[in-house]
Write an enzyme that holds these catalytic residues in place. Structure first.
Site, mmCIF file in Angstrom:
data_model
loop_
_atom_site.group_PDB
_atom_site.id
_atom_site.type_symbol
_atom_site.label_atom_id
_atom_site.label_comp_id
_atom_site.label_asym_id
_atom_site.label_seq_id
_atom_site.Cartn_x
_atom_site.Cartn_y
_atom_site.Cartn_z
ATOM 1 N N LYS B 182 53.435 45.873 43.173
ATOM 2 C CA LYS B 182 52.338 45.944 44.141
ATOM 3 C C LYS B 182 51.244 44.952 43.761
ATOM 4 C CE LYS B 182 48.524 48.346 44.444
ATOM 5 N NZ LYS B 182 47.557 47.461 45.111
ATOM 6 N N SER B 235 41.741 47.262 35.779
ATOM 7 C CA SER B 235 40.558 47.813 35.142
ATOM 8 C C SER B 235 40.921 48.946 34.186
ATOM 9 C CB SER B 235 39.582 48.323 36.199
ATOM 10 O OG SER B 235 40.085 49.508 36.781
ATOM 11 N N THR B 236 40.053 49.149 33.204
ATOM 12 C CA THR B 236 40.263 50.200 32.220
ATOM 13 C C THR B 236 40.239 51.573 32.881
ATOM 14 O OG1 THR B 236 39.392 48.887 30.422
ATOM 15 C CG2 THR B 236 39.248 51.266 30.160
ATOM 16 N N GLU B 237 39.376 51.719 33.869
ATOM 17 C CA GLU B 237 39.267 52.984 34.587
ATOM 18 C C GLU B 237 40.604 53.376 35.241
ATOM 19 O OE1 GLU B 237 36.391 52.410 37.633
ATOM 20 O OE2 GLU B 237 36.747 54.379 38.509
ATOM 21 N N GLY B 239 43.473 52.109 34.474
ATOM 22 C CA GLY B 239 44.439 52.226 33.381
ATOM 23 C C GLY B 239 44.460 53.618 32.793
ATOM 24 N N GLU B 256 47.321 46.525 30.486
ATOM 25 C CA GLU B 256 46.546 45.353 30.068
ATOM 26 C C GLU B 256 45.234 45.453 30.827
ATOM 27 O OE1 GLU B 256 44.642 42.521 29.868
ATOM 28 O OE2 GLU B 256 46.035 41.362 31.105
ATOM 29 N N CYS B 290 40.224 38.812 32.186
ATOM 30 C CA CYS B 290 40.008 39.980 31.337
ATOM 31 C C CYS B 290 39.739 39.582 29.893
ATOM 32 C CB CYS B 290 41.200 40.922 31.421
ATOM 33 S SG CYS B 290 42.759 40.071 31.225
ATOM 34 N N GLU B 387 32.099 45.271 30.920
ATOM 35 C CA GLU B 387 32.781 44.103 31.445
ATOM 36 C C GLU B 387 32.190 43.752 32.810
ATOM 37 O OE1 GLU B 387 36.926 44.490 32.627
ATOM 38 O OE2 GLU B 387 37.314 42.523 31.775
#
Lengths: 340, 483
Positions: B182, B235-237, B239, B256, B290, B387
């Site tokens: 996707k 994004s970490t969120e 992730g 990642e 990133c 970030e």
């Protein structure tokens, strides 16, 4: 266009004088040169390559071509040079494109010292300078008195600019002070009787001094940065990459590095120094890449023949062919430009 | 007269964008099951480029089933046969690179100079690189006869649409997996063009499936019981949400995520090249990277000198039309991202950091943010912690190498770092101390398919690229004879 020369302000002269302690003795000079920031070869070459990808089209290209023509030191440095050859070159310098009188003139005609008088006479009041390679060009392997005599001879014959070669052997063996003193001595020899060495030079009191490093022989970028500062501290009006007589001459990374040194020297002392890449620049495309480097490193004040030159003989014809292409919309061919 | 560069726009004529695109499932383009679509716009002009299908849970199911079916044959192919397809794809990418570069710049807003000179060469290089591994998996260091996992569900971000696709699809196919990918909602087009390349290369149906859609499509894909492996970049969120979703299942995961990399400049650094590295570290791809070097740590003794040089260099950056070959900084990818960058930059000012930008004229339409520098930043500022994912650089100073290490590691992230020094011993000492997946020395933002990439802490887990990148797509080798 008339070529002007620097008139250093009081402030600049003061700041330059304050640099005097770095040239006070051998040790101080060595410490200073070795204290300059290092050069990362990969990064320098990458930056030069990136600047080479600027796409210069239409009006910008037309401007760049005319600017490049006006910055050429049209050169003949052959053992077989004759007065006839030099006169032909001078004629070409005045009217680079016989079919189009709107073409700018070149900046200077560059010849051996014994041809200076011939060139001077042939150029008359065209405003084009005569540059001469003195100091036992291209090897520079002669005693200092010989080099100074060579220089005085060229100046006496009317040379407006002296292109001197440094003693690469002295530089590579770490005798920086010897190189410094030699440049200073040649600079003094550039003075016309009654003139002073670092003041209003050019047409008046002294010939302009261009110092040739032969960067292909100095090999490392760190050496190039050090020698640039060394020459500027010694009073060079211009710093020049090479003689055009060795395997590796001007390259974009070396030229970029010298532009950066000139930028830093100007920021430190207020003294403006010119740059001349020489040898191997043959195409319009290459010349434009160099102009882009000047534009983005030193900017507007250096984008004139007073502060940037191309040492080239075959570049001019390619510039003229590109110029014809822009004005007619068609490519001509080598028979539509002169061979001199 | 000044040396102004006349516009040098790359032609749009090389790329033919259809008014609408379906989903690529089992080798065919088809509309979404519920007929839903959304628009993709060019961030530099807000022009609608095309309409793409919004994949539903039902579409995800169809795609996963197609991939499952294709897996049987694809994984049974000898590695050398899979390599042929990958090499073919790599060559087609090279042949169509101009078209793809223009498309990428249109849909993403990145300058053509970067899509042409960085993205596309790397995309092709990744396929070539992993094509080379396909028949050598026994020698990759993961045991004899390593086996593929099955179906990989892959979700990629909008900052390097085609490159992230290559990072995901190339190793998956080389190891014998099949994929459902996707692309990001704002940059779906190059993945759809890639679907066409798969057909052009004669790739068996169902090996690669492309589903366009928003976060809900991604969530359905990640949560689908039929997939064996999740690979996510973003994004970490998100992730963290993915990690929660797959927790307790036997799906393998690589993530990642975000970063807040320290770019550390010592007083003996090659300063001119360090300036270039700083610029490349934070302004490359509008800072939508990133691993961007968004925290500049400068030794105090050279801080003034370096900042002067950096500002001088920033004045030469050209912001504008992404399709102009002379543009250095293109458009921010979306209105939403622009709002986020603006909010964080405002927070920087409000918290007392000093803001500086070169004067530059920004286009009137589209999403733009001038390259920005913050000085006087401390570890306590939000702009030093969070970030930003935009062209905003925070400058901090340090006095000793130990302090540099301490500050560089004082972040929830750990994706990359940079060290600038001419002293080899210090460089190696620092590299050992830095808690980051990649440490660049005297350079920044260098990518190579042979080099592993991946983060520590909140920057994710698992590696992509290189031999290490194969591991994420291989099952532990089976005991002799037990297949």
């Amino acid at each position: 266009m008339p070529i002007t020369v620097p008139a250093y302000g009081k402030e600049a002269a003061g700041r330059l004088a304050s640099m005097a302690d770095v040239t006070a003795d051998d040790g101080a000079l060595r410490r200073f040169l070795h204290g300059l920031p290092g050069v990362d070869a990969v990064g320098l070459e990458a930056r030069a390559a990136t600047l080479g990808t600027r796409s210069i089209k239409t009006t910008a290209k037309a401007y760049a071509i005319d600017l490049a023509i006006s910055m050429i030191d049209l050169t003949t440095l052959e053992g077989a040079d004759t007065p006839g050859k030099v006169r032909a070159l001078c004629a070409k310098g005045v009217h680079p494109d016989p079919t189009d009188r709107t073409s700018p003139k070149v900046a200077a005609i560059c010849v051996y010292p014994d041809m200076v008088a011939t060139a001077k006479e042939a150029l008359g009041d065209s405003g084009i300078h005569v540059a001469s390679v003195a100091t036992a060009f291209p090897a520079g392997r002669a005693a200092l008195p010989v080099k100074l005599a060579d220089t005085r001879d060229a100046v006496a014959a009317g040379a407006d600019e002296i292109d001197m070669v440094i003693d690469r052997g002295a530089f590579l063996s770490g005798r920086y002070m010897d190189v410094f003193e030699e440049i200073k001595a040649v600079k003094e020899a550039c003075a016309r009787p009654g003139g002073t060495s670092r003041s209003e030079t050019g047409g008046g009191t002294a010939a302009h001094l261009k110092v040739i490093f032969e960067t292909g022989e100095l090999q490392t970028y760190d050496n190039v940065r050090r020698v640039s500062w060394l020459a500027m501290l010694a009073g060079a009006d211009f710093i020049k990459t090479s003689t055009g007589k060795v395997a590796v001459n001007a390259t974009p990374p070396v030229t970029l590095l010298m532009l950066e040194a000139v930028r830093d020297f100007h920021a430190t002392t207020g003294v403006q120094v010119g740059v001349k890449p020489a040898g191997g620049i043959r195409t319009t495309k290459d010349a434009i890449k160099y102009l882009v480097m000047v534009n983005e490193t030193l900017g507007e004040p250096w984008l004139t023949a007073d502060w940037f030159r191309f040492g080239a003989s075959s570049l001019l014809n390619d510039l003229l062919m590109q110029r014809q292409k822009l004005s007619t919309g068609r490519y001509s061919g080598p028979d539509y430009v002169t061979v001199d | 007269m000044t040396f102004d560069y006349a516009p040098a726009p790359e032609s749009r004529a090389v790329v033919d964008i259809a008014p609408s695109y379906g989903l690529f499932i089992d080798g065919e383009f088809a509309p979404a099951s519920d007929g839903k679509v959304f628009k993709t716009v060019s961030p530099s002009s807000e022009e609608v480029l095309s309409e793409v299908a919004q994949a539903s849970a039902e579409d995800v199911d169809r795609a996963v089933k197609a991939a499952r079916k294709a897996f049987e044959k694809w994984s049974a192919l000898p590695g050398a046969e899979r390599a042929k397809y990958l090499f073919r794809i790599a060559r087609i990418i090279q042949e169509r690179s101009r078209e793809l570069a223009v498309l990428e710049s249109l849909d993403n807003g990145k300058p053509i100079r970067e899509s042409r000179d960085a993205d596309l060469p790397l995309v092709a290089a990744h396929f070539f690189y992993y094509a080379g591994w396909a028949d050598k998996l026994d020698h990759a260091g993961y045991g004899a006869n390593p086996r593929p996992l099955g179906v990989a569900g892959q979700v990629i971000p909008w900052n390097f649409p085609l490159l992230m696709l290559a990072w995901k699809i190339a190793p998956a196919l080389a190891t014998g997996n099949t994929v459902v990918l996707k692309p990001a909602e704002t940059t779906p087009l190059s993945a759809l063009f890639f679907a066409d390349i798969c057909r052009q290369a004669g790739l068996p149906k169902g090996v690669v499936n492309i589903l366009t859609g928003d976060g809900s499509t991604g969530a359905s894909l990640v949560g689908h019981p039929g997939i064996d492996k999740v690979a996510f970049t973003g994004s970490t969120e998100v992730g963290k949400a993915i990690a929660r979703t797959v927790a307790g299942t036997d799906k393998k995961v690589t993530l990642e995520l975000g970063g807040k990399a320290a770019n550390i400049v010592f007083d003996d650094a090659p300063l001119d090249q360090a300036v270039e590295g700083i610029v490349n570290g934070i302004f490359f791809n509008q800072g939508h990277v990133c691993c961007a070097g968004s925290r500049l740590l400068v030794q105090e003794s050279v801080a003034d000198e370096l900042l002067d040089a950096l500002k001088r260099r920033m004045r030469t950056l050209r912001v504008g039309d992404p399709l102009d070959k002379n543009t250095d900084i293109g458009a921010i990818n979306s209105a939403e991202q622009l709002a986020r960058i603006t909010a964080l930059a405002d927070a920087g000012e409000a918290e007392g950091a000093e803001r500086w930008s070169p004067s530059c004229e920004l286009p009137s339409s589209g999403y733009w943010f001038a390259p920005t520098l913050f000085t006087g930043v401390t570890q306590a500022h939000r702009i030093a912690r969070e970030e930003i994912f935009g062209p905003v650089l925070s400058v901090l100073t340090f006095r000793t190498p130990a302090e540099a290490v301490e500050k560089a590691n004082n972040t929830p992230y750990g994706l990359s770092a940079g060290i600038w020094t001419e002293k080899g011993s210090r460089m190696l000492w620092m590299a050992n101390k830095l808690r980051a997946g990649i440490v660049w020395s005297n350079t920044f933002n260098k990518f190579d398919p042979a080099s592993p990439f991946g983060g520590y802490k909140e920057s994710g887990y698992g590696r992509e690229g290189g031999r290490h990148g194969l591991e994420a797509y291989l099952a532990p080798s089976s005991p002799e004879g037990a297949r």
